[in-house]
Design a protein around this motif. Structure first.
Motif, PDB file in Angstrom:
ATOM      1  N   UNK A  37      34.846  47.941  46.632  1.00  0.00           N
ATOM      2  CA  UNK A  37      35.734  46.796  46.847  1.00  0.00           C
ATOM      3  C   UNK A  37      34.987  45.571  47.341  1.00  0.00           C
ATOM      4  N   UNK A  38      34.025  45.773  48.236  1.00  0.00           N
ATOM      5  CA  UNK A  38      33.246  44.644  48.755  1.00  0.00           C
ATOM      6  C   UNK A  38      32.436  43.988  47.644  1.00  0.00           C
ATOM      7  N   UNK A  39      31.804  44.818  46.814  1.00  0.00           N
ATOM      8  CA  UNK A  39      30.972  44.284  45.728  1.00  0.00           C
ATOM      9  C   UNK A  39      31.808  43.525  44.704  1.00  0.00           C
ATOM     10  N   UNK A  40      32.966  44.096  44.310  1.00  0.00           N
ATOM     11  CA  UNK A  40      33.784  43.437  43.282  1.00  0.00           C
ATOM     12  C   UNK A  40      34.533  42.222  43.834  1.00  0.00           C
ATOM     13  N   UNK A  41      34.846  42.226  45.134  1.00  0.00           N
ATOM     14  CA  UNK A  41      35.441  41.026  45.745  1.00  0.00           C
ATOM     15  C   UNK A  41      34.432  39.886  45.755  1.00  0.00           C
ATOM     16  N   UNK A  42      33.181  40.212  46.071  1.00  0.00           N
ATOM     17  CA  UNK A  42      32.127  39.197  46.017  1.00  0.00           C
ATOM     18  C   UNK A  42      31.978  38.652  44.600  1.00  0.00           C
ATOM     19  N   UNK A  43      32.069  39.554  43.612  1.00  0.00           N
ATOM     20  CA  UNK A  43      32.003  39.126  42.212  1.00  0.00           C
ATOM     21  C   UNK A  43      33.167  38.198  41.877  1.00  0.00           C
ATOM     22  N   UNK A  44      34.381  38.551  42.335  1.00  0.00           N
ATOM     23  CA  UNK A  44      35.560  37.723  42.071  1.00  0.00           C
ATOM     24  C   UNK A  44      35.397  36.325  42.671  1.00  0.00           C
ATOM     25  N   UNK A  45      34.909  36.253  43.911  1.00  0.00           N
ATOM     26  CA  UNK A  45      34.741  34.958  44.575  1.00  0.00           C
ATOM     27  C   UNK A  45      33.682  34.114  43.870  1.00  0.00           C
ATOM     28  N   UNK A  46      32.592  34.741  43.480  1.00  0.00           N
ATOM     29  CA  UNK A  46      31.534  34.008  42.767  1.00  0.00           C
ATOM     30  C   UNK A  46      32.067  33.454  41.441  1.00  0.00           C
ATOM     31  N   UNK A  47      32.773  34.303  40.687  1.00  0.00           N
ATOM     32  CA  UNK A  47      33.323  33.854  39.409  1.00  0.00           C
ATOM     33  C   UNK A  47      34.386  32.780  39.606  1.00  0.00           C
ATOM     34  N   UNK A  48      35.228  32.934  40.625  1.00  0.00           N
ATOM     35  CA  UNK A  48      36.266  31.941  40.909  1.00  0.00           C
ATOM     36  C   UNK A  48      35.636  30.589  41.222  1.00  0.00           C
ATOM     37  N   UNK A  49      34.648  30.599  42.096  1.00  0.00           N
ATOM     38  CA  UNK A  49      33.962  29.349  42.468  1.00  0.00           C
ATOM     39  C   UNK A  49      33.323  28.713  41.232  1.00  0.00           C
ATOM     40  N   UNK A  50      32.692  29.546  40.405  1.00  0.00           N
ATOM     41  CA  UNK A  50      32.045  29.026  39.199  1.00  0.00           C
ATOM     42  C   UNK A  50      33.055  28.436  38.232  1.00  0.00           C
ATOM     43  N   UNK A  51      34.154  29.165  37.992  1.00  0.00           N
ATOM     44  CA  UNK A  51      35.161  28.711  37.034  1.00  0.00           C
ATOM     45  C   UNK A  51      35.903  27.466  37.513  1.00  0.00           C
ATOM     46  N   UNK A  52      36.107  27.356  38.841  1.00  0.00           N
ATOM     47  CA  UNK A  52      36.876  26.225  39.376  1.00  0.00           C
ATOM     48  C   UNK A  52      36.012  24.983  39.552  1.00  0.00           C
ATOM     49  N   UNK A  53      34.855  25.129  40.189  1.00  0.00           N
ATOM     50  CA  UNK A  53      34.073  23.956  40.585  1.00  0.00           C
ATOM     51  C   UNK A  53      33.007  23.558  39.571  1.00  0.00           C
ATOM     52  N   UNK A  54      32.601  24.454  38.694  1.00  0.00           N
ATOM     53  CA  UNK A  54      31.589  24.100  37.688  1.00  0.00           C
ATOM     54  C   UNK A  54      32.223  23.856  36.325  1.00  0.00           C
ATOM     55  N   UNK A  55      33.113  24.795  35.903  1.00  0.00           N
ATOM     56  CA  UNK A  55      33.713  24.678  34.568  1.00  0.00           C
ATOM     57  C   UNK A  55      35.098  24.042  34.582  1.00  0.00           C
ATOM     58  N   UNK A  56      35.649  23.790  35.764  1.00  0.00           N
ATOM     59  CA  UNK A  56      36.934  23.103  35.907  1.00  0.00           C
ATOM     60  C   UNK A  56      38.066  23.819  35.154  1.00  0.00           C
ATOM     61  N   UNK A  57      38.116  25.149  35.283  1.00  0.00           N
ATOM     62  CA  UNK A  57      39.164  25.928  34.641  1.00  0.00           C
ATOM     63  C   UNK A  57      40.453  25.969  35.467  1.00  0.00           C
ATOM     64  N   UNK A  58      40.418  25.501  36.699  1.00  0.00           N
ATOM     65  CA  UNK A  58      41.612  25.492  37.545  1.00  0.00           C
ATOM     66  C   UNK A  58      42.083  26.900  37.886  1.00  0.00           C
ATOM     67  N   UNK A  59      43.412  27.056  37.966  1.00  0.00           N
ATOM     68  CA  UNK A  59      43.957  28.355  38.360  1.00  0.00           C
ATOM     69  C   UNK A  59      43.748  29.417  37.284  1.00  0.00           C
ATOM     70  N   UNK A  60      43.517  28.993  36.012  1.00  0.00           N
ATOM     71  CA  UNK A  60      43.171  29.972  34.976  1.00  0.00           C
ATOM     72  C   UNK A  60      41.889  30.702  35.356  1.00  0.00           C
TER      73      UNK A  60
END
Length: 528
Positions: A376-399
């Motif tokens: 759970x810790x490893x996959x939560x870290x993965x989720x946060x990294x991907x979320x940050x990347x998708x929101x702040x770099x690729x501007x995908x928003x809530x998608x």
């Protein structure tokens, strides 16, 4: 499962009522965010103990006829949970504005003040909810599932009553006071059955009780699960922070929450219900691994058989479902489309979210709560990294956040299954994958059967701006798709198809089944 259906229906009614009064607005977004920190404390203090530690140890005591020791253990843990939760609740109550600012820095000062006020009311309701959840764990340990589930459903009814009666007078505060009312109902409905199993609350304040073998066993089992929940919940809280940096954050968070709530409904209905029912059985079979593997594999296939067609139905019929369920006048068309698209990203992992409930309980039943923690810790870290990347770099928003959640959830399931397989000495992989493969193949064709009618009928026959036409269109498409799924699984000789057909036949004898249930109370004895 029937009580979970009732709970989900009432939960969706609650959401629709809030939308009808407040729309997809910043005000509703502030309320949704205000529930997060109180829920975080509840999950941290009590949910971990109940799911991974109390039920297996309590069930073990009951199975060995040590009912008195089990109830003493319950009193000690309830006292400990209340004291710990109360201390943290007072801190949250006192510094609610500061915590709100940390959680949602992108919200305005006015919204942060409202958020902190709502948070103070909700935390009171969560304290009562803690006691109710503990009663649920005790009853489930005695193999009582209907009454706790029914009482849990009535929690949503309390919030609905609060919204209907108080909204004209106090606005959004009505939902917060409804949390207190719903928690009180949750407790009160279970009290007669708590008395029936002869569980009595005896507050314990002596530190000597922490030397008790059962208490030490629970504490040993719960800390990895509690840490795992903390990591996951922190990940959930940080998604709120990510959304707060988007434009119009309150409205965006409402849409995100609506999509997540709708996607979670079948997860709770199928995943949580089957996993809860299987957990005490798995706990009793921990020393008989062949029986354990048989129970786990059966529960896994039953869950997958039910959840996969629902997943594809949500993916294909996302816009009609959002319009039918949340179609309040104040949920405008752009918000509807955005909710539907976000739901599509969540739908990809509905099956994985459901199965993780069972796989995690498989580890807990074997008294291993560390492995789910690490995964759970490893996959939560993965989720946060991907979320940050998708929101702040690729501007995908809530998608982007929804997509990151789905990717991390599927990775979690795959790793968990591999490690559980090793821990139990291996499942019968050929049989296992052959059965799973047939269910996935039937689901693939079901997707086409859902998509074709919805497209043809929408363009050629039905005016879907009218609710009745939309309901007919969705019903026809769903009927065709699910009928094909049942036929194909029968044709492919999927065992679960026959199992559930027999189950539905049994439901016709519900009066006889209820008369033989232990989850009833003789009214004449109560009067006596």
């Amino acid at each position: 499962m029937s009580t979970t259906i009732l709970s989900q229906i009432l939960g969706l009614v609650r959401k629709r009522l809030l939308l009808s009064f407040f729309g997809a607005s910043n005000t509703l977004g502030v309320y949704d965010v205000a529930t997060r920190l109180p829920d975080f404390l509840f999950q941290l203090i009590i949910a971990g103990a109940l799911s991974s530690a109390l039920i297996p140890v309590f069930s073990d005591y009951i199975g060995k006829g040590k009912q008195e020791e089990a109830h003493k253990l319950g009193s000690v843990l309830l006292t400990l949970g209340l004291i710990t939760f109360s201390i943290l609740a007072v801190i949250l109550f006192t510094f609610s504005f500061y915590f709100s600012s940390l959680l949602a820095p992108g919200f305005s000062q006015e919204n942060l003040i409202l958020m902190s006020s709502l948070m103070r009311i909700i935390i009171i309701g969560q304290t009562i909810f803690l006691v109710a959840s503990f009663f649920t764990a005790v009853l489930q340990s005695h193999n009582h599932f209907f009454i706790p589930g029914f009482a849990s459903a009535l929690y949503n009814l309390g919030i609905i009553i609060g919204i209907l009666i108080l909204t004209p007078m106090i606005g959004i505060y009505s939902a917060a006071y409804g949390v207190i009312l719903g928690s009180l109902i949750f407790v009160m409905v279970q009290i007669p059955f708590i008395m029936k199993v002869k569980f009595s609350i005896k507050p314990v304040f002596s530190l000597n009780y922490f030397k008790d073998k059962g208490v030490m066993q629970v504490l040993k089992l719960m800390w990895p699960r509690t840490l795992s929940i903390a990591i996951f919940q922190i990940g959930t809280l940080l998604t709120v922070t990510f959304v707060s940096y988007l434009s119009d954050p309150g409205r965006k968070y409402v849409i995100f929450d609506l999509a997540q709530t709708l996607a979670f409904a079948p997860v709770s209905l199928v995943g949580n219900a089957i996993a809860q029912a299987a957990f005490p059985v798995l706990s009793r079979e921990k020393d008989r691994l062949e029986e354990f593997k048989k129970t786990f594999a059966t529960s896994f296939n039953q869950m997958l058989y039910l959840i996969l067609p629902i997943s594809v139905l949500f993916l294909v019929l996302r816009i009609p479902l959002v319009r039918l369920i949340y179609g309040a006048p104040l949920l405008d068309w752009p918000a509807t489309v955005l909710t539907g698209r976000t739901l599509a990203f969540f739908s990809i992992s509905i099956f994985a979210q459901s199965l993780i409930y069972l796989v995690s309980r498989g580890f807990y039943a074997l008294h291993d709560s560390k492995t789910p923690l690490i995964i759970g810790a490893a996959t939560t870290a993965l989720m946060l990294f991907l979320s940050w990347t998708f929101v702040f770099i690729y501007d995908f928003g809530i998608f982007g956040i929804a997509g990151a959640f789905s990717i991390a959830t599927i990775v979690n399931l795959i790793i968990s299954l591999v490690l559980l397989d090793r821990k139990v000495g291996g499942f019968q992989k050929l049989t296992f994958f052959f059965s799973v493969g047939k269910i996935f193949l039937a689901t693939f064709f079901t997707g086409f059967a859902l998509y074709v009618p919805i497209k043809l009928l929408d363009q050629l026959i039905f005016d879907t701006t009218k609710t009745i036409n939309l309901l007919i269109l969705t019903g026809i498409s769903s009927f065709i798709g699910l009928s094909l799924y049942i036929f194909l699984t029968w044709l492919f000789d999927v065992k679960e198809a026959s199992t559930f057909l027999l189950l539905f036949k049994k439901l016709g004898n519900w009066r006889d089944i209820l008369s033989r249930s232990e989850e009833t109370i003789d009214a004449t004895r109560i009067k006596a």
